[in-house]
Design a protein around this motif. Sequence first.
Motif, short mmCIF file in Angstrom:
data_model
loop_
_atom_site.label_atom_id
_atom_site.label_comp_id
_atom_site.label_asym_id
_atom_site.label_seq_id
_atom_site.Cartn_x
_atom_site.Cartn_y
_atom_site.Cartn_z
N UNK A 129 -10.14 -11.82 10.18
CA UNK A 129 -10.05 -10.45 10.68
C UNK A 129 -11.39 -9.97 11.22
N UNK A 130 -12.45 -10.24 10.51
CA UNK A 130 -13.77 -9.78 10.94
C UNK A 130 -14.22 -10.47 12.23
N UNK A 131 -14.06 -11.77 12.31
CA UNK A 131 -14.52 -12.52 13.48
C UNK A 131 -13.66 -12.21 14.71
N UNK A 132 -12.35 -12.18 14.54
CA UNK A 132 -11.48 -11.88 15.69
C UNK A 132 -11.71 -10.45 16.17
N UNK A 156 -4.73 -11.88 12.76
CA UNK A 156 -4.89 -12.42 11.41
C UNK A 156 -3.56 -12.49 10.69
N UNK A 157 -2.77 -11.44 10.80
CA UNK A 157 -1.44 -11.45 10.18
C UNK A 157 -0.58 -12.57 10.74
N UNK A 158 -0.59 -12.74 12.05
CA UNK A 158 0.19 -13.80 12.67
C UNK A 158 -0.27 -15.20 12.26
N UNK A 159 -1.56 -15.40 12.22
CA UNK A 159 -2.09 -16.70 11.82
C UNK A 159 -1.77 -17.00 10.37
N UNK A 160 -1.92 -16.02 9.51
CA UNK A 160 -1.64 -16.24 8.09
C UNK A 160 -0.16 -16.52 7.85
N UNK A 161 0.72 -15.84 8.56
CA UNK A 161 2.15 -16.06 8.37
C UNK A 161 2.58 -17.42 8.93
N UNK A 162 2.03 -17.82 10.07
CA UNK A 162 2.45 -19.06 10.70
C UNK A 162 1.77 -20.29 10.10
N UNK A 163 0.46 -20.26 10.00
CA UNK A 163 -0.28 -21.45 9.61
C UNK A 163 -0.24 -21.72 8.11
#
Length: 76
Positions: free
Chosen positions: A16-19, A33-40
Motif C-alpha cells: 500500500x505504501x509503495x504503490x 493492494x486489496x486486489x493483489x492480496x485477494x488474488x495472489x
Amino acid sequence: MILEYVIALIVPFILAAVISRVSLNIWVGAIATLGIMMAAFNGPYQPLPVILLGVISGLSGTYAGYRWIRGISLTK
C-alpha cells in the motif's frame, strides 16, 4: 501458521505504501493492494484473524503512503 501472520502484517503495509507513492494517489494504492492480496494470496480462504490483520496492515500502509506523498507537489 505463524508465517501467515507475519506475511499478513508486513506485505500489505509495504504494498500500500509503495504503490501509493509510485502512483501519487492513496486510493490507487489501497485498491491495488486489496486486489493483489485477494488474488495472489488466496485472500477469501484465509482464516479470519489473518484477513483482519491484513486489512489493518493495509490501512496502516495507506496512511503511511498518504504521509509519504503529502508534501509532494506536482507543479512548482
